[in-house]
Design a protein around this motif. Sequence first.
Motif, PDB file in Angstrom:
ATOM      1  N   ARG A  13       2.570   1.775 -15.208  1.00  0.00           N
ATOM      2  CA  ARG A  13       1.165   1.803 -15.670  1.00  0.00           C
ATOM      3  C   ARG A  13       0.608   0.382 -15.682  1.00  0.00           C
ATOM      4  NH1 ARG A  13       2.167   4.490 -20.356  1.00  0.00           N
ATOM      5  NH2 ARG A  13       2.331   6.447 -19.267  1.00  0.00           N
ATOM      6  N   LEU A  14       1.409  -0.545 -16.223  1.00  0.00           N
ATOM      7  CA  LEU A  14       0.985  -1.953 -16.289  1.00  0.00           C
ATOM      8  C   LEU A  14       0.762  -2.508 -14.880  1.00  0.00           C
ATOM      9  CD1 LEU A  14       0.611  -4.620 -17.954  1.00  0.00           C
ATOM     10  CD2 LEU A  14       3.053  -5.041 -17.571  1.00  0.00           C
ATOM     11  N   ALA A  15       1.722  -2.261 -13.990  1.00  0.00           N
ATOM     12  CA  ALA A  15       1.625  -2.825 -12.626  1.00  0.00           C
ATOM     13  C   ALA A  15       0.395  -2.286 -11.908  1.00  0.00           C
ATOM     14  CB  ALA A  15       2.892  -2.491 -11.839  1.00  0.00           C
ATOM     15  N   ARG A  16       0.094  -1.017 -12.106  1.00  0.00           N
ATOM     16  CA  ARG A  16      -1.076  -0.434 -11.433  1.00  0.00           C
ATOM     17  C   ARG A  16      -2.368  -1.011 -12.019  1.00  0.00           C
ATOM     18  NH1 ARG A  16       0.634   5.928 -10.230  1.00  0.00           N
ATOM     19  NH2 ARG A  16       1.856   5.450  -8.380  1.00  0.00           N
ATOM     20  N   HIS A  17      -2.409  -1.207 -13.324  1.00  0.00           N
ATOM     21  CA  HIS A  17      -3.603  -1.806 -13.934  1.00  0.00           C
ATOM     22  C   HIS A  17      -3.807  -3.238 -13.457  1.00  0.00           C
ATOM     23  CE1 HIS A  17      -4.161   0.977 -17.686  1.00  0.00           C
ATOM     24  NE2 HIS A  17      -4.632   1.499 -16.575  1.00  0.00           N
ATOM     25  N   VAL A  18      -2.700  -4.005 -13.465  1.00  0.00           N
ATOM     26  CA  VAL A  18      -2.793  -5.429 -13.157  1.00  0.00           C
ATOM     27  C   VAL A  18      -3.236  -5.645 -11.718  1.00  0.00           C
ATOM     28  CG1 VAL A  18      -1.376  -7.501 -12.778  1.00  0.00           C
ATOM     29  CG2 VAL A  18      -1.155  -6.202 -14.904  1.00  0.00           C
ATOM     30  N   THR A  19      -2.676  -4.846 -10.796  1.00  0.00           N
ATOM     31  CA  THR A  19      -2.926  -5.098  -9.370  1.00  0.00           C
ATOM     32  C   THR A  19      -4.062  -4.252  -8.810  1.00  0.00           C
ATOM     33  OG1 THR A  19      -1.328  -3.410  -8.698  1.00  0.00           O
ATOM     34  CG2 THR A  19      -0.479  -5.657  -8.977  1.00  0.00           C
ATOM     35  N   GLY A  20      -4.383  -3.157  -9.475  1.00  0.00           N
ATOM     36  CA  GLY A  20      -5.365  -2.228  -8.917  1.00  0.00           C
ATOM     37  C   GLY A  20      -4.825  -1.486  -7.695  1.00  0.00           C
ATOM     38  N   ARG A  21      -3.504  -1.522  -7.501  1.00  0.00           N
ATOM     39  CA  ARG A  21      -2.875  -0.832  -6.367  1.00  0.00           C
ATOM     40  C   ARG A  21      -1.901   0.213  -6.908  1.00  0.00           C
ATOM     41  NH1 ARG A  21      -0.475  -6.368  -4.340  1.00  0.00           N
ATOM     42  NH2 ARG A  21      -2.340  -7.641  -4.343  1.00  0.00           N
ATOM     43  N   HIS A  22      -1.528   1.177  -6.046  1.00  0.00           N
ATOM     44  CA  HIS A  22      -0.761   2.277  -6.625  1.00  0.00           C
ATOM     45  C   HIS A  22       0.682   2.425  -6.151  1.00  0.00           C
ATOM     46  CE1 HIS A  22      -2.441   3.940  -2.926  1.00  0.00           C
ATOM     47  NE2 HIS A  22      -1.433   4.775  -2.924  1.00  0.00           N
ATOM     48  N   ASN A  23       1.042   1.877  -4.992  1.00  0.00           N
ATOM     49  CA  ASN A  23       2.407   2.127  -4.502  1.00  0.00           C
ATOM     50  C   ASN A  23       3.448   1.263  -5.221  1.00  0.00           C
ATOM     51  OD1 ASN A  23       1.965   4.109  -2.403  1.00  0.00           O
ATOM     52  ND2 ASN A  23       0.815   2.481  -1.357  1.00  0.00           N
ATOM     53  N   ILE A  24       4.619   1.872  -5.419  1.00  0.00           N
ATOM     54  CA  ILE A  24       5.752   1.159  -6.022  1.00  0.00           C
ATOM     55  C   ILE A  24       6.913   1.302  -5.050  1.00  0.00           C
ATOM     56  CG2 ILE A  24       7.303   1.018  -8.043  1.00  0.00           C
ATOM     57  CD1 ILE A  24       4.426   0.791  -8.960  1.00  0.00           C
ATOM     58  N   VAL A  25       7.478   0.181  -4.625  1.00  0.00           N
ATOM     59  CA  VAL A  25       8.643   0.246  -3.732  1.00  0.00           C
ATOM     60  C   VAL A  25       9.904   0.280  -4.591  1.00  0.00           C
ATOM     61  CG1 VAL A  25       9.950  -0.885  -1.897  1.00  0.00           C
ATOM     62  CG2 VAL A  25       7.444  -1.019  -1.907  1.00  0.00           C
ATOM     63  N   VAL A  26      10.746   1.292  -4.350  1.00  0.00           N
ATOM     64  CA  VAL A  26      12.039   1.406  -5.047  1.00  0.00           C
ATOM     65  C   VAL A  26      13.154   1.359  -4.005  1.00  0.00           C
ATOM     66  CG1 VAL A  26      11.133   2.678  -7.015  1.00  0.00           C
ATOM     67  CG2 VAL A  26      11.911   3.939  -4.989  1.00  0.00           C
ATOM     68  N   PHE A  27      14.395   1.262  -4.467  1.00  0.00           N
ATOM     69  CA  PHE A  27      15.511   1.062  -3.545  1.00  0.00           C
ATOM     70  C   PHE A  27      16.483   2.234  -3.640  1.00  0.00           C
ATOM     71  CE2 PHE A  27      13.263  -2.753  -4.290  1.00  0.00           C
ATOM     72  CZ  PHE A  27      13.061  -3.186  -2.982  1.00  0.00           C
ATOM     73  N   GLN A  28      16.891   2.708  -2.458  1.00  0.00           N
ATOM     74  CA  GLN A  28      17.584   3.987  -2.381  1.00  0.00           C
ATOM     75  C   GLN A  28      18.896   3.962  -3.167  1.00  0.00           C
ATOM     76  OE1 GLN A  28      18.004   5.497   1.567  1.00  0.00           O
ATOM     77  NE2 GLN A  28      18.312   7.590   0.838  1.00  0.00           N
ATOM     78  N   GLY A  29      19.071   4.977  -4.006  1.00  0.00           N
ATOM     79  CA  GLY A  29      20.234   5.036  -4.889  1.00  0.00           C
ATOM     80  C   GLY A  29      19.874   4.613  -6.305  1.00  0.00           C
ATOM     81  N   GLY A  30      18.627   4.162  -6.503  1.00  0.00           N
ATOM     82  CA  GLY A  30      18.208   3.690  -7.823  1.00  0.00           C
ATOM     83  C   GLY A  30      17.978   4.843  -8.796  1.00  0.00           C
ATOM     84  N   PHE A  31      18.202   4.552 -10.070  1.00  0.00           N
ATOM     85  CA  PHE A  31      17.899   5.534 -11.120  1.00  0.00           C
ATOM     86  C   PHE A  31      16.937   4.880 -12.106  1.00  0.00           C
ATOM     87  CE2 PHE A  31      18.226   7.714 -15.119  1.00  0.00           C
ATOM     88  CZ  PHE A  31      18.336   9.045 -14.757  1.00  0.00           C
ATOM     89  N   HIS A  32      15.809   5.559 -12.345  1.00  0.00           N
ATOM     90  CA  HIS A  32      14.831   4.995 -13.273  1.00  0.00           C
ATOM     91  C   HIS A  32      14.397   5.992 -14.345  1.00  0.00           C
ATOM     92  CE1 HIS A  32      14.749   1.374 -10.877  1.00  0.00           C
ATOM     93  NE2 HIS A  32      14.567   2.105  -9.800  1.00  0.00           N
ATOM     94  N   GLY A  33      14.984   7.204 -14.357  1.00  0.00           N
ATOM     95  CA  GLY A  33      14.689   8.123 -15.444  1.00  0.00           C
ATOM     96  C   GLY A  33      14.369   9.516 -14.966  1.00  0.00           C
ATOM     97  N   ARG A  34      14.185  10.412 -15.945  1.00  0.00           N
ATOM     98  CA  ARG A  34      14.020  11.833 -15.646  1.00  0.00           C
ATOM     99  C   ARG A  34      12.611  12.368 -15.914  1.00  0.00           C
ATOM    100  NH1 ARG A  34      18.671  15.134 -15.353  1.00  0.00           N
ATOM    101  NH2 ARG A  34      20.621  14.034 -15.661  1.00  0.00           N
ATOM    102  N   THR A  35      11.780  11.612 -16.629  1.00  0.00           N
ATOM    103  CA  THR A  35      10.410  12.100 -16.827  1.00  0.00           C
ATOM    104  C   THR A  35       9.721  12.092 -15.460  1.00  0.00           C
ATOM    105  OG1 THR A  35       9.782   9.860 -17.434  1.00  0.00           O
ATOM    106  CG2 THR A  35      10.228  11.390 -19.253  1.00  0.00           C
ATOM    107  N   MET A  36       8.613  12.822 -15.338  1.00  0.00           N
ATOM    108  CA  MET A  36       8.106  13.098 -13.991  1.00  0.00           C
ATOM    109  C   MET A  36       7.748  11.846 -13.188  1.00  0.00           C
ATOM    110  SD  MET A  36       8.549  16.190 -13.505  1.00  0.00           S
ATOM    111  CE  MET A  36       7.626  17.532 -12.831  1.00  0.00           C
ATOM    112  N   GLY A  37       7.166  10.832 -13.854  1.00  0.00           N
ATOM    113  CA  GLY A  37       6.851   9.595 -13.135  1.00  0.00           C
ATOM    114  C   GLY A  37       8.125   8.865 -12.760  1.00  0.00           C
ATOM    115  N   ALA A  38       9.037   8.724 -13.729  1.00  0.00           N
ATOM    116  CA  ALA A  38      10.295   8.002 -13.480  1.00  0.00           C
ATOM    117  C   ALA A  38      11.150   8.755 -12.463  1.00  0.00           C
ATOM    118  CB  ALA A  38      11.056   7.806 -14.797  1.00  0.00           C
ATOM    119  N   ALA A  39      11.114  10.093 -12.500  1.00  0.00           N
ATOM    120  CA  ALA A  39      11.897  10.888 -11.541  1.00  0.00           C
ATOM    121  C   ALA A  39      11.406  10.644 -10.115  1.00  0.00           C
ATOM    122  CB  ALA A  39      11.813  12.373 -11.890  1.00  0.00           C
ATOM    123  N   ALA A  40      10.101  10.389  -9.984  1.00  0.00           N
ATOM    124  CA  ALA A  40       9.551  10.120  -8.646  1.00  0.00           C
ATOM    125  C   ALA A  40      10.130   8.824  -8.079  1.00  0.00           C
ATOM    126  CB  ALA A  40       8.031  10.015  -8.728  1.00  0.00           C
TER     127      ALA A  40
END
Length: 412
Positions: A108-135
């Motif tokens: 949420r912070l990164a999208r507000h700060v930059t005004g951009r929406h894409n987030i690059v993640v790295f394959q095999g990463g785990f960031h959580g189970r809630t719907m945003g984090a699961a994405a």
Amino acid sequence: MAQLSPALKQATPVLAERGEGVYLYDEAGRRHLDFTAGIGVTSTGHCHPRVVEAAQRQVATLIHGQYTTVMHRPLLRLTERLGDVLPDGLDSLFYMNSGSEAVEAAVRLARHVTGRHNIVVFQGGFHGRTMGAAALTTAGTKFRAGIGPVMPGAIVSPFPTAYRYGWDEEEATRFALRELDYALTTLVSPKDTAALLVEPVLGEGGYIPAPPAFLQGLRERADRHGLLLIVDEVQTGFGRTGRFWGHEHAGIRPDVVITAKGLASGFPLSAIAAPAALMEKAWPGSQGGTYGGNAVACAAALATLDVIQDEGLVDNAAEMGARLQDGLRKVAADHPQIGDVRGLGLMQASEFTGADGQPDPAAAQRAQKAAADRGLLLLTCGAAGNVVRFIPPLIVNAPQIDEALTLWAGCF
Ligand code: PMP
């Protein structure tokens, strides 16, 4: 009569009654050597007397001072204290309850700060189970299979998983950085990209440390393209890897640090830290929550910091981690089904590989179960579930490491 949902899968049959240091005791009074630490949470050990005392005192004083309604001293004190251990300049904090929530707050912070929406993640990463984090989670399809569509805007680039590729770290790092550059040329423009999000050690994805040159390469690309570098230290933070933060092994400075797990010795508490200049760009009122920064959890976190500092637990994690890795390598030398031993500090793992070179989850699970039968609690991880991980509390001592290694050697 109601019963617990079968959606919850358990790694061991232990019904824990009480915990003390590195041990859990079940209702029959049996002692279990806990090398899971509640998935890397109880870093000061179960029920450390100073954490217990601080929490008990706080329970009798103020339990819930809801932080968008009133402010309370434990949260203010914790903020000051975290300033001493966070990278220079990451001086503005926000609190939640879980790792997943903190990841979403960082997005949420990164999208507000930059005004951009894409987030690059790295394959095999785990960031959580809630719907945003699961994405943002690619540690296994099970974390988002059947629940989609999940949040759009997650771009997945390779992680330098050297052992899986059969390459050395240097080659894997070169490949992963080259593919990231290619993704930023072909898949998604940096102009539409808010952040790179990475774990310093892939956790659920198989306990794979990021080579320092990889994290340095991400820092360089974030600077070049004006992206934020968000480091998910949920599992690697608070001394776990033998440095206070996992990213310190690479000597880089992230723009946002996410912390949870070891932060409060078992109380639900998470936080994100960023430079004030970034936090000031978040839209007012955009972050919040009923339970965030709970007073008892903050008091426990303050005591956790005291224990980590007074007992030298970061150095202990480095020293005991080296002893553990050395012992795991000796066990692996006698068992060809263990194809790789790796880790940083007290985040160590053994990966099981079949004679055909493919992941062997059955062998990993047999060994994990045999360990539990012998009184050594361990967890598996990795996309195929073929990695057995060792995450003892940071208070673990040499005789306890040796006891675990003796038990482990008898599991084959
Ligand atoms: N990020 C990482 C790196 C994690 O290891 C985890 C939990 N295993 C999470 C995020 C999610 O944390 P939580 O389960 O507290 O939501």
